[in-house]
Design a protein around this motif. Structure first.
Motif, PDB file in Angstrom:
ATOM      1  N   VAL A   1       0.848  -1.185   0.000  1.00 29.27           N
ATOM      2  CA  VAL A   1       0.000   0.000   0.000  1.00 29.27           C
ATOM      3  C   VAL A   1       0.886   1.240   0.000  1.00 29.27           C
ATOM      4  O   VAL A   1       1.655   1.462   0.942  1.00 29.27           O
ATOM      5  N   ALA A   2       0.799   2.032  -1.062  1.00 32.68           N
ATOM      6  CA  ALA A   2       1.635   3.225  -1.187  1.00 32.68           C
ATOM      7  C   ALA A   2       1.017   4.400  -0.434  1.00 32.68           C
ATOM      8  O   ALA A   2      -0.149   4.377  -0.040  1.00 32.68           O
ATOM      9  N   GLY A   3       1.817   5.439  -0.268  1.00 31.77           N
ATOM     10  CA  GLY A   3       1.410   6.587   0.511  1.00 31.77           C
ATOM     11  C   GLY A   3       0.537   7.574  -0.235  1.00 31.77           C
ATOM     12  O   GLY A   3      -0.058   7.254  -1.276  1.00 31.77           O
ATOM     13  N   ALA A   4       0.458   8.785   0.286  1.00 30.48           N
ATOM     14  CA  ALA A   4      -0.435   9.809  -0.238  1.00 30.48           C
ATOM     15  C   ALA A   4      -0.225  10.034  -1.731  1.00 30.48           C
ATOM     16  O   ALA A   4       0.908   9.979  -2.224  1.00 30.48           O
ATOM     17  N   TRP A   5      -1.354  10.266  -2.424  1.00 28.79           N
ATOM     18  CA  TRP A   5      -1.425  10.604  -3.845  1.00 28.79           C
ATOM     19  C   TRP A   5      -1.211   9.417  -4.784  1.00 28.79           C
ATOM     20  O   TRP A   5      -1.402   9.553  -5.984  1.00 28.79           O
ATOM     21  N   LEU A   6      -0.825   8.272  -4.270  1.00 30.72           N
ATOM     22  CA  LEU A   6      -0.396   7.160  -5.121  1.00 30.72           C
ATOM     23  C   LEU A   6      -1.425   6.031  -5.138  1.00 30.72           C
ATOM     24  O   LEU A   6      -2.212   5.858  -4.207  1.00 30.72           O
ATOM     25  N   GLY A   7      -1.364   5.230  -6.207  1.00 32.11           N
ATOM     26  CA  GLY A   7      -2.177   4.030  -6.311  1.00 32.11           C
ATOM     27  C   GLY A   7      -1.313   2.797  -6.415  1.00 32.11           C
ATOM     28  O   GLY A   7      -0.092   2.839  -6.191  1.00 32.11           O
TER      29      GLY A   7
ATOM     30  N   LEU B   1      -5.983   2.489  -2.522  1.00 30.87           N
ATOM     31  CA  LEU B   1      -6.954   2.859  -1.501  1.00 30.87           C
ATOM     32  C   LEU B   1      -8.086   3.682  -2.108  1.00 30.87           C
ATOM     33  O   LEU B   1      -7.918   4.371  -3.121  1.00 30.87           O
ATOM     34  N   SER B   2      -9.243   3.629  -1.478  1.00 29.78           N
ATOM     35  CA  SER B   2     -10.416   4.367  -1.946  1.00 29.78           C
ATOM     36  C   SER B   2     -10.114   5.856  -2.060  1.00 29.78           C
ATOM     37  O   SER B   2      -9.444   6.445  -1.212  1.00 29.78           O
TER      38      SER B   2
ATOM     39  N   VAL C   1     -14.306   7.795  -5.146  1.00 27.44           N
ATOM     40  CA  VAL C   1     -14.941   6.905  -4.175  1.00 27.44           C
ATOM     41  C   VAL C   1     -14.822   7.546  -2.793  1.00 27.44           C
ATOM     42  O   VAL C   1     -13.729   7.926  -2.380  1.00 27.44           O
ATOM     43  N   PRO C   2     -15.924   7.709  -2.054  1.00 33.04           N
ATOM     44  CA  PRO C   2     -15.844   8.329  -0.727  1.00 33.04           C
ATOM     45  C   PRO C   2     -14.897   7.544   0.182  1.00 33.04           C
ATOM     46  O   PRO C   2     -14.866   6.315   0.157  1.00 33.04           O
ATOM     47  N   ALA C   3     -14.114   8.264   0.988  1.00 30.93           N
ATOM     48  CA  ALA C   3     -13.118   7.594   1.826  1.00 30.93           C
ATOM     49  C   ALA C   3     -12.900   8.345   3.122  1.00 30.93           C
ATOM     50  O   ALA C   3     -12.787   9.565   3.140  1.00 30.93           O
ATOM     51  N   GLY C   4     -12.845   7.587   4.206  1.00 31.35           N
ATOM     52  CA  GLY C   4     -12.351   8.050   5.487  1.00 31.35           C
ATOM     53  C   GLY C   4     -11.222   7.128   5.893  1.00 31.35           C
ATOM     54  O   GLY C   4     -10.919   6.153   5.186  1.00 31.35           O
ATOM     55  N   GLN C   5     -10.628   7.383   7.039  1.00 32.57           N
ATOM     56  CA  GLN C   5      -9.511   6.535   7.435  1.00 32.57           C
ATOM     57  C   GLN C   5      -9.932   5.092   7.648  1.00 32.57           C
ATOM     58  O   GLN C   5      -9.222   4.157   7.236  1.00 32.57           O
ATOM     59  N   GLN C   6     -11.093   4.871   8.263  1.00 31.59           N
ATOM     60  CA  GLN C   6     -11.542   3.495   8.463  1.00 31.59           C
ATOM     61  C   GLN C   6     -11.931   2.828   7.150  1.00 31.59           C
ATOM     62  O   GLN C   6     -11.905   1.605   7.043  1.00 31.59           O
ATOM     63  N   THR C   7     -12.298   3.622   6.140  1.00 28.35           N
ATOM     64  CA  THR C   7     -12.486   3.061   4.796  1.00 28.35           C
ATOM     65  C   THR C   7     -11.179   2.461   4.305  1.00 28.35           C
ATOM     66  O   THR C   7     -11.159   1.357   3.733  1.00 28.35           O
TER      67      THR C   7
ATOM     68  N   ASP D   1     -10.349  -1.259   3.298  1.00 29.12           N
ATOM     69  CA  ASP D   1      -9.806  -1.631   1.978  1.00 29.12           C
ATOM     70  C   ASP D   1      -8.749  -2.725   2.129  1.00 29.12           C
ATOM     71  O   ASP D   1      -8.719  -3.695   1.359  1.00 29.12           O
ATOM     72  N   ILE D   2      -7.852  -2.541   3.098  1.00 26.71           N
ATOM     73  CA  ILE D   2      -6.725  -3.466   3.278  1.00 26.71           C
ATOM     74  C   ILE D   2      -7.205  -4.799   3.834  1.00 26.71           C
ATOM     75  O   ILE D   2      -6.866  -5.872   3.305  1.00 26.71           O
ATOM     76  N   VAL D   3      -8.010  -4.742   4.884  1.00 24.09           N
ATOM     77  CA  VAL D   3      -8.544  -5.978   5.469  1.00 24.09           C
ATOM     78  C   VAL D   3      -9.374  -6.725   4.434  1.00 24.09           C
ATOM     79  O   VAL D   3      -9.275  -7.959   4.295  1.00 24.09           O
ATOM     80  N   GLY D   4     -10.179  -5.993   3.684  1.00 22.46           N
ATOM     81  CA  GLY D   4     -11.033  -6.619   2.682  1.00 22.46           C
ATOM     82  C   GLY D   4     -10.257  -7.309   1.581  1.00 22.46           C
ATOM     83  O   GLY D   4     -10.659  -8.372   1.094  1.00 22.46           O
ATOM     84  N   GLU D   5      -9.121  -6.723   1.173  1.00 25.94           N
ATOM     85  CA  GLU D   5      -8.292  -7.354   0.143  1.00 25.94           C
ATOM     86  C   GLU D   5      -7.704  -8.676   0.645  1.00 25.94           C
ATOM     87  O   GLU D   5      -7.695  -9.682  -0.087  1.00 25.94           O
TER      88      GLU D   5
END
Length: 226
Positions: free
Chosen positions: A7-13, A36-37, A45-51, A55-59
């Protein structure tokens, strides 16, 4: 062999790991780069920190992964650290790559970042090319970064982390990139006192997946073997 979730940091996919994933797979591991969302192909896609935690747990659960090595870079260390304690015995190791770590009840964003988000319509703007100076990146790599990055949703950065157990209990490798800042943050220094945490240094900048992908992949493989 390990199953890496990257999982990459800010701004990245997920695209940020394009040069690391083949190296891990060549070593016989599974490698799953995650967007990340709200970012890259999930922009809007709407996103908060718990989103992002979900995302990670779901993957991990969607792919039914075991012997998981969760890798969090920069901002994503915050949701990765939370996800690590939520996947139970699926977890083998955590690797934080020059990242923030979650602190229960605290957010990622400094006041300066909060102000920047407020001034940019609720998003953290992608940096300017000049902000990459001294980070061991070529002009071509910087251009690639800027071409593919997306503004980062503000909510995940400003919402507090939620931890149910001490982070020092997790089997962890912390990778410090020395050109970004030569010393880990105070909270990481404290966590490194745990016998379950190990420090590895890289003589490169904050984005080693671009500047030193083969070296980073080797460090990840070594972490998986611990």
């Amino acid at each position: 062999m390990a199953e890496f979730v990257l999982v990459a940091g800010a701004w990245l996919g997920s695209w940020a790991w394009d040069e690391v994933v083949p190296e891990l797979r060549a070593g016989g591991h599974g490698a799953h780069a995650l967007t990340l969302s709200g970012l890259a192909e999930k922009r809007g896609v709407p996103a908060g920190q718990q989103t992002h935690v979900a995302d990670i747990v779901g993957e991990v659960e969607r792919l039914d992964l075991r012997d998981v090595v969760l890798v969090g870079h920069s901002y994503s260390g915050v949701p990765v650290g939370q996800a690590a304690e939520r996947i139970g015995d699926r977890l083998a190791h955590v690797v934080f790559v020059d990242s923030n770590v979650p602190v229960d009840g605290e957010s990622f964003a400094s006041r300066a970042v909060e102000a920047a988000i407020a001034e940019n319509g609720g998003f953290w703007a992608v940096p300017a090319a000049a902000d990459f100076a001294g980070q061991d990146l070529t002009d071509e790599q910087i251009a690639h970064f800027l071409d593919r990055s997306t503004p980062h949703p503000g909510a995940p950065l400003t919402e507090p982390a939620r931890l149910s157990r001490p982070l020092g209990e997790l089997p962890t490798t912390y990778v410090k990139c020395l050109l970004d800042w030569p010393r880990p943050s105070d909270d990481v220094v404290e966590l490194l006192k745990s016998e379950r945490w190990r420090l590895v240094e890289m003589d490169t900048g904050h984005w080693p997946m671009f500047s030193r992908p083969q070296e980073l992949a080797r460090i990840l493989c070594e972490a998986a073997a611990r």
